[in-house]
Design a protein around this motif. Structure first.
Motif, mmCIF file in Angstrom:
data_model
loop_
_atom_site.group_PDB
_atom_site.id
_atom_site.type_symbol
_atom_site.label_atom_id
_atom_site.label_comp_id
_atom_site.label_asym_id
_atom_site.label_seq_id
_atom_site.Cartn_x
_atom_site.Cartn_y
_atom_site.Cartn_z
ATOM 1 N N ASP A 172 90.195 84.723 61.303
ATOM 2 C CA ASP A 172 90.495 85.107 63.126
ATOM 3 C C ASP A 172 89.119 85.745 63.881
ATOM 4 O OD1 ASP A 172 91.303 85.993 65.121
ATOM 5 O OD2 ASP A 172 92.629 86.980 64.182
ATOM 6 N N ASN B 215 74.483 84.777 60.202
ATOM 7 C CA ASN B 215 75.838 84.772 59.636
ATOM 8 C C ASN B 215 77.076 84.127 58.961
ATOM 9 O OD1 ASN B 215 75.213 87.679 59.335
ATOM 10 N ND2 ASN B 215 78.060 88.602 59.679
ATOM 11 N N TYR C 299 77.416 80.060 57.363
ATOM 12 C CA TYR C 299 77.769 79.775 55.579
ATOM 13 C C TYR C 299 76.150 78.887 55.290
ATOM 14 C CZ TYR C 299 81.640 81.340 58.256
ATOM 15 O OH TYR C 299 82.410 82.248 58.426
ATOM 16 N N HIS D 244 85.975 87.000 59.745
ATOM 17 C CA HIS D 244 85.197 88.478 59.181
ATOM 18 C C HIS D 244 83.706 88.514 59.307
ATOM 19 C CE1 HIS D 244 84.223 87.970 55.211
ATOM 20 N NE2 HIS D 244 85.110 87.208 54.917
ATOM 21 N N GLN D 245 82.947 87.483 59.155
ATOM 22 C CA GLN D 245 81.415 87.147 59.562
ATOM 23 C C GLN D 245 81.100 87.359 60.508
ATOM 24 O OE1 GLN D 245 83.332 84.820 57.283
ATOM 25 N NE2 GLN D 245 82.410 85.209 55.281
ATOM 26 N N ALA D 246 82.250 86.572 61.166
ATOM 27 C CA ALA D 246 81.823 86.931 63.033
ATOM 28 C C ALA D 246 82.039 88.419 63.479
ATOM 29 C CB ALA D 246 82.340 85.704 64.259
ATOM 30 N N GLU D 247 82.788 88.589 63.367
ATOM 31 C CA GLU D 247 83.422 90.232 63.973
ATOM 32 C C GLU D 247 81.946 91.506 63.504
ATOM 33 O OE1 GLU D 247 85.254 88.816 65.487
ATOM 34 O OE2 GLU D 247 86.307 90.571 65.931
ATOM 35 N N ALA D 248 81.664 90.993 61.464
ATOM 36 C CA ALA D 248 80.534 91.927 60.864
ATOM 37 C C ALA D 248 79.719 92.437 62.218
ATOM 38 C CB ALA D 248 80.553 91.136 59.512
ATOM 39 N N ILE D 249 79.692 90.449 63.443
ATOM 40 C CA ILE D 249 78.038 91.019 63.735
ATOM 41 C C ILE D 249 78.354 91.925 64.217
ATOM 42 C CG2 ILE D 249 77.043 90.060 65.821
ATOM 43 C CD1 ILE D 249 77.864 87.158 63.821
ATOM 44 N N GLU E 79 77.362 95.568 63.295
ATOM 45 C CA GLU E 79 75.931 95.308 63.030
ATOM 46 C C GLU E 79 75.257 96.024 64.192
ATOM 47 O OE1 GLU E 79 75.221 91.407 61.120
ATOM 48 O OE2 GLU E 79 72.214 92.442 61.832
ATOM 49 N N THR E 80 75.649 95.389 65.235
ATOM 50 C CA THR E 80 74.881 95.436 66.865
ATOM 51 C C THR E 80 74.782 96.944 66.508
ATOM 52 O OG1 THR E 80 75.047 92.682 67.749
ATOM 53 C CG2 THR E 80 74.586 94.374 68.756
#
Lengths: 596, 369, 275
Positions: free
Chosen positions: A20, A182, A184, B99-104, B107-108
């Motif tokens: 999500d 980020n 894959y 969560h890889q997207a939300e981590a950005i 980080e930003t």
């Protein structure tokens, strides 16, 4: 381990993985899965996490305005709700549109199919198959050879690819990866060689430039894109070829512009999209996961009436029909107004019915938001929802069923229905592609099959776009220039009470609008949209919908990197803004939602 | 070895000469009110500064703004996204998910505090009590406020972020509000439209990046360069309006001659946007040119200023609904009937009592003169 | 030349005993009244036609300017209305007490409300005879202020707001009135307000005309002709009191008129008036 009513094994004992947001889709979608210790998905939960309530807003408004409101349900598949909306109003009021209006609507709508499928393949879906970083390792000369071996497309010289590779290297070196951050890259599920990746990156950028050209057809007839203008009773753009003031209407220059765009689009699809699709598919032939219910239940409302005001299968270029329980050769008739056929359930949706064990036909449908998390859900909806509880309510998407069954809709459903309805044009396209890839027809019932069907349909749409354009020219040549029927434009000519249904096949699948007009105003309005069919949650009987079913059995190389999940979900081309809608036909006030 | 490409390098790569670059820096310095000597500092900043990170959030929306953005012909969307700025988060285009997207986002916020642009498509409900939009399991309102807090400036894309748009139309069941209701203390550039014109969107972004400042805004927070005039003011059908030549019905002779669409409800006279000049999709057409009136999609409350095919808005008051004419004429009718009744009653009363008859000249009270 | 401000009668009788004629409306007020009347009529007709234009004309666009004329006439009339209104406001410090009546009402005074009630009773056909007022009666003042003055001001502001949309950025119209559309929320909403306000002022005008005519016919004072000549004639000289409390109330309000007149130079007896 439990078995669902529609025959899927669920096991919730394994590790829960939450994805999500699902990105590269329209709207807000959340997927949760349980994987076993080998990383195979054993349970899947699909949740729409946004709701705007457009049908509540429509109540009491002018039915002639409804297309504009519903068009704003979705800006990606722009116009599909407008098509369904003008059709349902015309159905209710008994308005017959002129032949040219029908043809122009087909042209506008086919344009969307071409553009939307193209954008979906390259910009929403390709990165599930294409490793951008691997493209850095590609040899420009070998890439050029690969490109030239599959297509006569002109932009394929070694120099072209060398330049691109250089720019790509510089971009990656800059350390600011922008939209490619980020992701894959290097994931084991990527199977393309570096040269194929580089070629795909080139076409990603070319398609991004080219897609904006296709929509100019909508701009010519509808004034803008996204969200072109429509009209109840016809189309707004008048035809005036050579009389006074023709510079202000659809004239030869405008028609030539349309004609050129169609030719360019056809060339791009024939020489770039389809060859890329076949090339990519060739490397993934053994990744045939993601079928879900695609080999069992498929639904199409049919689209592109060749004859104005005739939605029988004799007129529809893509036929209407349903296939259930895997009986592929038996295509059943579909009636949008039959209360026994289409019903929506909310047992697992954040809405309320008086009796949630029963489904409601859109004419009687109810939607009252009711956001409650189940007892096993974790987290605080005011801060962070960690895990949903699929035994309770878990989505803003309702669960529509056709004669009690979940149905897959979309390009694959349309093509399979058309194929088994004996449509020769579709059969020829499908058979030749299957032959090229050397796979059986069952290969269609997979993630890749869905993606392939979309590409073939894009080509089909471009070809038919050209036919409809020629048909328009023919009609104008024969002296027929009418584009609107205004005999029932004035609300005073309307019946006091009228009900109508409007069908449409959106790029993403079957879309229906239902309207009830009373005293010149909308008394109620309801839409059942493609992504509701595909992304919907479970029903009271526990049947899994297409998304959830399609994820089961898929092995994940690394559950922390959900590439396989988004790949399959993307193959449906989700549109969540469409899916999460609401109608309150009885005019009940919406209850205030309480958050626990 | 990863090295950050600077704005200067990007410009050079786009064929901007060193000389033009220095000239541009002087202009920027001047426009910021700095002494000419500061041009060197500006140049230095540009030469060493990485591309501006942009975080593009999606709330309650339909993604038409993103779709419009990628239609931009000049500059091309791919050049904006890959060369002019760094589009680090964009739900519809980004490769990563979950969560890889939300981590950005985290980080930003940490790495570019006060230096990134927040672009917002769509809007949120007013409060956390309205659970209608979640991203990454978080209420969108929380995500929006968090990301706004550390941003340099906020761009409100489209009518959703700017005004509320369709979900905020009456009765606004999701309690949706424009973003300036929930973001305070940050400059917000409103770029309304449903969607905004592609080249207006990229025009605003490239203005900020090229000139290093925010565009001048009008009273309602819109860039004056695109929103200071009405569609009507620059409409090529304006001569027909002044002449009194109107489309009276769809596809009539007037429609075929390109007459004014005012009587078909065109909102051009009340809509501030660049449609009649910039036009749509690379200048191909705009709604009026294609025969349909403007529906006013860049205006506040345009959904509630319907119906779109009537010039006069339906308003409701005193339990009746209708146009200003319906209401006004009804009110005048009521007044007229009331006065007629009053006149009749006055006459009757006068006949009955005979009271108010002017007395004969020789009144009982002593004359005042 | 300044006309006499006071009738030829002395104040010793109090106001319960009315004179036959009084000079009420000075010429600037009368000019303003009729300019405004004409302007409102023209504005209402052209305004209606702007919202609902006439049937299309044929031919080349450059040959006709029908809508252009209608709008131009509307704008000219609007300027007439606005300038007259402005002049009328500027007249306040120079004019007599009656010239101020319609711009404010003593809402804070109990006496005012009592008088207002009397007027409502009279117009409600409850009270047998009306009180006589030299200028506006309390109810008239109330409707003049809240329907006419404020209604017209609203129309002027919204009208110039709409007009400023077509003027260049930096024009004085935009500088002064450009805020109105953002205040309304949108230009379309402003238009709707402007349109509705027209009916508000029209409703006033209809009521105003009716009451003036009625008063002329049934009341005891001249009305319509007063706006032409400036003189208010009193056709009966009998007592206008049929409620015991009236004199006290009247004194409360009219005291101001008297105070005003006291400041004036010695009133010269009017040559006009019979007897």
């Amino acid at each position: 381990m439990t078995k669902t009513a529609n025959g899927f094994d669920l096991d919730t004992s394994g590790k829960r993985v939450v994805v999500d947001p699902i990105t590269r889709i329209e709207g807000h979608l959340r997927v949760e899965v349980n994987v076993d210790d080998k990383g195979v998905i054993k349970n899947a939960v699909s949740s729409g996490t946004m709701w705007r309530g457009l049908e509540v807003i429509l109540k009491g408004r002018d039915p002639r305005d409804a297309w504009a409101f519903t068009e704003r349900i979705c800006g990606v598949c722009t116009g599909v709700h407008a098509v369904a909306s003008v059709r349902c109003v015309e159905d209710a009021l008994g308005i017959k549109i002129p032949e040219n209006a029908n043809t122009i609507r087909n042209i506008i709508h086919l344009t969307l199919f071409v553009q939307d499928h193209l954008v979906h393949f390259y910009h929403l879906h390709a990165l599930d198959w294409v490793d951008v970083v691997s493209a850095l390792k590609a040899d420009p000369k070998a890439t050029s050879e690969l490109a030239q071996s599959i297509s006569p497309w002109a932009k394929s010289s070694p120099g072209y690819y060398r330049d691109l590779a250089g720019r790509l290297a510089k971009f990656v070196e800059s350390g600011q990866l922008g939209p490619f951050k980020n992701a894959y890259w290097g994931h084991p599920a990527y199977k393309l060689p570096p040269e194929a990746n580089l070629m795909a990156v080139a076409h990603y950028l070319e398609a991004l430039d080219f897609q904006k050209e296709i929509v100019k057809i909508q701009t010519i007839f509808g004034g803008k894109n996204p969200h072109p203008n429509w009209l109840v009773g016809g189309v707004p753009s008048p035809i005036n070829l050579d009389a006074d003031g023709s510079v202000g209407a659809i004239n030869m220059e405008r028609l030539n512009h349309v004609g050129k765009i169609i030719d360019d689009s056809l060339a791009f699809i024939e020489q770039v999209y389809v060859p890329d699709l076949v090339a990519v598919a060739g490397f993934y032939k053994d990744w045939l996961y993601g079928g879900g219910i695609a080999d069992k239940n498929l639904l199409s409302y049919g689209e592109f009436p060749d004859l104005a005001n005739d939605d029988s299968n004799k007129s529809l270029l893509l036929p209407r029909g349903a296939i259930v329980d895997g009986k592929l050769t038996e295509v059943l008739p579909v009636d949008l107004k039959d209360p026994e056929q289409i019903q929506e359930f909310v047992t697992h949706s954040w809405f309320k019915y008086p009796d949630e064990t029963k489904g409601l036909h859109p004419f009687e449908g109810l939607t009252e938001p009711n956001f409650v998390l189940g007892p096993n859900a974790k987290g605080d909806p005011k801060k962070l929802i960690e895990v949903l509880d699929e035994s309770a309510k878990y989505s803003f998407v309702k669960a529509p069923r056709w004669r009690g069954r979940p149905m897959e809709v979309g390009p694959l459903a349309r093509f399979v229905v058309a194929y088994f309805s004996g449509r020769e044009d579709v059969k020829a396209l499908v058979d030749s592609t299957l032959k090229k890839l050397d796979v059986p027809i069952t290969a269609l019932f997979s993630t890749l099959g869905r993606t392939a069907a979309r590409g073939l349909e894009c080509l089909w749409a471009a070809q038919n776009l050209k036919r409809q354009y020629e048909k328009l020219l023919g009609a104008i040549k024969a002296g027929n220039t009418a584009t609107a029927n205004t005999s029932k434009w004035d609300p005073k000519t309307w019946p006091k009470d009228a009900k109508g249904a409007g069908f449409c096949e959106a790029p993403r699948g079957a879309l229906g609008h239902w309207i009830h007009i009373q005293d010149e105003k909308i008394a109620n309005y309801q839409a059942v949209v493609p992504t509701t069919w595909n992304a919907g949650p479970r029903d009271p009987a526990g049947n899994l919908g297409p998304y959830e079913a399609s994820l089961l059995g898929t092995p994940m190389a690394d559950p922390e990197q959900p590439l396989e999940i988004i790949r399959t979900i993307h193959s449906f081309d989700p549109c969540l803004a469409c899916a999460a809608h609401v109608i309150s036909p009885d005019g009940q006030e919406l209850a205030k939602v309480t958050v626990k | 070895m990863a090295r950050v490409e600077t704005f200067y390098e990007v410009l050079r790569r786009h064929g901007v000469s060193r000389r033009s670059f220095m000239k541009f820096c002087s202009l920027t310095a001047a426009s910021l009110g700095l002494a000419p000597a500061f041009a060197q500092n500006v140049a230095h900043a540009m030469e060493t500064r990485p591309r501006v990170p942009v975080i593009w959030l999606h709330g309650m929306e339909c993604t038409c703004c993103s779709e419009s953005f990628i239609r931009s012909a000049h500059p091309l969307a791919k050049d904006v996204v890959l060369s002019m700025l760094s589009l680090d988060y964009h739900n519809t285009l980004m490769a990563s998910a979950g969560h890889q997207a939300e981590a950005i986002l985290d980080e930003t916020r940490a790495k570019y505090k006060g230096q990134y642009i927040l672009a917002v498509e769509g809007n949120s409900s007013l409060s956390l009590d309205d659970p209608y939009c979640f991203v990454g399991g978080k209420p969108f309102l929380a995500q929006l406020q968090e990301m706004a807090q550390d941003s340099m400036a906020v761009i409100a894309w489209g009518s959703c972020a700017s005004w509320g748009c369709v979900q905020a139309a009456k009765p606004n069941p999701s309690n949706a509000v424009p973003i300036d209701r929930v973001i305070h203390n940050k400059p917000i550039i409103k770029v309304p439209g449903c969607p905004p014109i592609a080249e207006v969107m990229t025009g605003v972004v490239s203005y900020v990046l090229t000139f290093g400042k925010l565009p001048e805004l009008d009273r309602q927070g819109r860039p004056k360069m695109f929103y200071s005039q009405r569609i009507h003011d620059k409409c090529y059908r304006r001569p027909h309006f002044d002449a009194g030549q109107f489309v009276e019905a769809w596809d009539d002779a007037g429609a075929r001659q390109g007459f004014c669409l005012y009587k078909m409800g065109c909102r051009g006279p009340t809509t501030y946007n660049a449609c009649s000049t910039t036009r749509w999709n690379g200048g191909v057409s705009f709604p009026i040119e294609s025969g349909h009136g403007c529906i006013g999609c860049s205006e506040n409350d345009f959904w509630d200023n319907g119906p779109f095919y009537e010039r006069l808005v339906k308003v409701s008051g005193f339990g009746i609904e209708g146009t200003a004419d319906d209401l006004g004429l009804k009110a005048l009718g009521v007044v007229g009937v009331g006065l007629a009744a009053h006149a009749a009653a006055s006459t009757v009363k006068k006949l009955v009592t005979g009271h108010n008859k002017p007395p004969p000249p020789a009144g009982k009270a002593g004359g005042a003169s | 030349m300044k006309p006499p401000l006071s009738p030829p009668t002395g104040h010793s009788h109090g106001l319960t005993r009315a004179p036959k004629a009084m000079y009420v409306y000075e010429w600037p007020v009368r000019v303003w009244h009729w300019v405004t009347t004409l302007a409102i009529f023209v504005l209402a007709v052209t305004g209606y036609l702007i919202a609902k234009p006439l049937h299309s004309v044929g031919g080349e666009a450059s040959d006709s300017w029908v809508n252009g004329w209608i709008r131009t006439i509307h704008f000219v009339a609007a300027y007439g209305l606005s300038v007259a209104f402005l002049m009328r406001v500027l007249w306040i410090p120079f004019g007599n007490a009656h010239s101020r009546e319609i711009f404010w009402v003593p809402l804070w005074k109990a006496a005012y409300w009592k008088e207002l009630l009397q007027e409502v009773r009279w117009y409600g056909l409850v009270k047998k005879a009306p009180a006589k007022y030299v200028g506006h009666n309390p109810l008239a003042r109330f409707s003049m202020l809240f329907m006419f003055v404020l209604g017209t001001l609203f129309l002027i502001f919204t009208g110039f707001g709409l007009y400023s949309e077509g003027t260049a950025a930096g024009s004085w119209q935009r500088a002064l009135f450009g805020w109105t559309s953002s205040f309304a929320g949108s230009s379309m909403t402003l238009r709707t307000w402007h349109h509705l306000a027209m009916y508000y002022v029209l409703a006033f005008s209809v009521i105003h005309m009716y009451l003036v005519l009625r008063e002329d016919i049934m009341g005891r004072t001249s009305m319509a002709s007063t706006m032409v000549s400036g003189w208010r004639l009193f056709r009966d000289e009998g007592t206008d009191i049929d409620d015991a409390e009236e004199p006290a109330i009247r004194r409360g309000i009219e005291a101001e008129v008297r105070a005003e007149e006291a400041k004036e130079p010695v009133p010269s007896p009017a040559a006009q008036g019979k007897g």
